[in-house]
Design a protein around this motif. Structure first.
Motif, PDB file in Angstrom:
ATOM      1  N   SER A 240      -9.281   8.011  -3.784  1.00 27.87           N
ATOM      2  CA  SER A 240      -8.432   6.871  -4.113  1.00 27.87           C
ATOM      3  C   SER A 240      -7.983   6.118  -2.869  1.00 27.87           C
ATOM      4  O   SER A 240      -7.414   5.040  -2.966  1.00 27.87           O
ATOM      5  CB  SER A 240      -7.198   7.329  -4.903  1.00 27.87           C
TER       6      SER A 240
ATOM      7  N   ALA B 241      -3.541   3.485   0.304  1.00 28.26           N
ATOM      8  CA  ALA B 241      -4.182   3.244  -0.985  1.00 28.26           C
ATOM      9  C   ALA B 241      -3.435   2.136  -1.711  1.00 28.26           C
ATOM     10  O   ALA B 241      -2.202   2.088  -1.690  1.00 28.26           O
ATOM     11  CB  ALA B 241      -4.190   4.511  -1.827  1.00 28.26           C
ATOM     12  N   TYR B 242      -4.184   1.284  -2.382  1.00 32.51           N
ATOM     13  CA  TYR B 242      -3.609   0.106  -3.034  1.00 32.51           C
ATOM     14  C   TYR B 242      -3.507   0.320  -4.540  1.00 32.51           C
ATOM     15  O   TYR B 242      -4.431   0.822  -5.165  1.00 32.51           O
ATOM     16  CB  TYR B 242      -4.495  -1.117  -2.737  1.00 32.51           C
TER      17      TYR B 242
ATOM     18  N   ASP C 182      -8.085   3.822   0.337  1.00 34.83           N
ATOM     19  CA  ASP C 182      -8.849   2.640   0.742  1.00 34.83           C
ATOM     20  C   ASP C 182      -9.079   2.565   2.253  1.00 34.83           C
ATOM     21  O   ASP C 182     -10.105   2.042   2.696  1.00 34.83           O
ATOM     22  CB  ASP C 182      -8.114   1.372   0.301  1.00 34.83           C
TER      23      ASP C 182
ATOM     24  N   TYR D 125       0.821  -1.213   0.000  1.00 37.41           N
ATOM     25  CA  TYR D 125       0.000   0.000   0.000  1.00 37.41           C
ATOM     26  C   TYR D 125       0.854   1.262   0.000  1.00 37.41           C
ATOM     27  O   TYR D 125       1.848   1.354   0.723  1.00 37.41           O
ATOM     28  CB  TYR D 125      -0.911   0.026   1.224  1.00 37.41           C
TER      29      TYR D 125
END
Length: 129
Positions: free
Chosen positions: A115, A101-102, A117, A32
């Protein structure tokens, strides 16, 4: 699932420094991008700085370039992302959130809050004039 726990927020005088920490853990957390956002009262949440999942790539908002530095430390069980904040200004006052964020880029993550997560619970930074 990724868990993010922030610490380090405080009240500081203008011109001072603070270091925020974000402890990130969970399955595949090492893949991530992790960064920092902030939200001041009455304003939208904005990206401050983001760090690549691997390597040293970073992104900074224009308003903090030259004053803030993001770094990422990887240990066996968790990743810790730091935000060193120098020359703080009253305009930096906000709740600071750690974010993950991935499969994105640092710029995409930092410029589009949607964006993200996962979010941390936030830590308050107050800069007095």
């Amino acid at each position: 699932q990724v868990q993010l726990v922030e610490s380090g927020g405080a009240l500081v005088q203008a011109g001072g420094s603070l270091r925020l920490s974000c402890a990130a853990s969970g399955y595949t957390v090492e893949y991530y991008e992790i960064g920092w956002f902030r939200q001041a009262p009455g304003k939208e949440r904005e990206g401050v700085s983001c760090h690549r999942a691997s390597g040293s790539g970073t992104h900074y908002a224009e308003s903090v370039k030259g004053r803030f530095t993001i770094s990422r430390d990887v240990s066996k069980d968790k990743i810790t992302v730091y935000l060193q904040m120098n020359s703080l200004e009253p305009e930096d006052t906000a709740v600071y959130y750690c974010a993950a964020a991935y499969m994105t880029t640092t710029q995409a993550m930092c410029t589009r809050a949607r964006s993200v997560d996962f979010w941390g619970q936030g830590t308050q930074v107050t800069v007095s004039s």
